[in-house]
Motif scaffolding. Structure first.
Motif, PDB file in Angstrom:
ATOM      1  N   ASP A   1       9.257  -7.737  44.600  1.00  0.00           N
ATOM      2  CA  ASP A   1      10.624  -8.658  44.534  1.00  0.00           C
ATOM      3  C   ASP A   1      10.921 -10.064  44.689  1.00  0.00           C
ATOM      4  O   ASP A   1       9.202 -10.310  45.357  1.00  0.00           O
TER       5      ASP A   1
ATOM      6  N   GLN B   1      13.768 -14.457  47.205  1.00  0.00           N
ATOM      7  CA  GLN B   1      15.545 -14.793  47.074  1.00  0.00           C
ATOM      8  C   GLN B   1      15.672 -15.873  47.600  1.00  0.00           C
ATOM      9  O   GLN B   1      15.456 -16.256  48.832  1.00  0.00           O
TER      10      GLN B   1
ATOM     11  N   ARG C   1      13.193 -14.240  37.320  1.00  0.00           N
ATOM     12  CA  ARG C   1      12.776 -14.086  35.928  1.00  0.00           C
ATOM     13  C   ARG C   1      11.128 -13.915  35.721  1.00  0.00           C
ATOM     14  O   ARG C   1      10.559 -14.234  36.394  1.00  0.00           O
TER      15      ARG C   1
ATOM     16  N   ASP D   1      14.574 -16.648  40.503  1.00  0.00           N
ATOM     17  CA  ASP D   1      15.700 -17.299  39.585  1.00  0.00           C
ATOM     18  C   ASP D   1      16.452 -18.333  40.495  1.00  0.00           C
ATOM     19  O   ASP D   1      17.686 -18.226  41.171  1.00  0.00           O
TER      20      ASP D   1
ATOM     21  N   GLU E   1      15.275  -9.256  41.648  1.00  0.00           N
ATOM     22  CA  GLU E   1      14.702  -9.101  39.717  1.00  0.00           C
ATOM     23  C   GLU E   1      14.254 -10.737  39.112  1.00  0.00           C
ATOM     24  O   GLU E   1      13.168 -10.679  38.956  1.00  0.00           O
TER      25      GLU E   1
ATOM     26  N   GLY F   1      19.675 -14.442  46.594  1.00  0.00           N
ATOM     27  CA  GLY F   1      19.430 -14.531  44.720  1.00  0.00           C
ATOM     28  C   GLY F   1      19.748 -13.129  44.806  1.00  0.00           C
ATOM     29  O   GLY F   1      19.118 -11.644  45.798  1.00  0.00           O
ATOM     30  N   ASP F   2      19.038 -12.707  43.698  1.00  0.00           N
ATOM     31  CA  ASP F   2      18.442 -11.680  42.835  1.00  0.00           C
ATOM     32  C   ASP F   2      17.436 -11.746  43.338  1.00  0.00           C
ATOM     33  O   ASP F   2      16.075 -12.593  42.080  1.00  0.00           O
TER      34      ASP F   2
END
Length: 130
Positions: free
Chosen positions: A39, A42, A70, A90, A68, A65-66
């Protein structure tokens, strides 16, 4: 009255300080790279709400946050996968700068309220002594 203002502004000082901590942590980690198998860092966002019964505000928790993030192509990076991709958080630096300014101004405003309420309280005590 002055003691209520100090207490309420004091709660806001705490929230704004925690907001500043979260924003500075996000900004410090904007370029943190992870492999594509993990990950991304975040971003942390402070969630505030009204303090029940006492007035003021309090931190209710945090939103994140995400994970994933970027993906970016950096084949020379030691964490790059077989396709040359790495994962970045991100985090929008412009949004973080805006949040930083708002948190700073909020902190300054509430610190000024505490100072003025304290001065008013001390002046009332001085009047009572006369």
């Amino acid at each position: 009255m002055a003691l209520d203002a100090i207490g309420i502004a004091g709660t806001a000082l705490t929230v704004h300080r925690k907001w500043l901590d979260a924003v500075s942590d996000n900004m410090a980690n904007v370029n943190t790279v992870t492999g594509t198998d993990g990950d991304a860092f975040q971003a942390r966002y402070v969630v505030a709400r009204e303090a029940e019964g006492v007035g003021g505000v309090m931190v209710a928790g945090a939103a994140f946050g995400d994970p994933e993030g970027r993906l970016a192509y950096q084949p020379d990076h030691p964490l790059a996968d077989e396709d040359g991709m790495v994962r970045f958080p991100d985090i929008d630096m412009a949004a973080q700068m805006g949040a930083l300014i708002m948190a700073q101004r909020g902190y300054q405003a509430n610190a000024a309220v505490v100072d003025r309420a304290r001065e008013t309280y001390l002046a009332a005590l001085e009047i009572g002594r006369s």
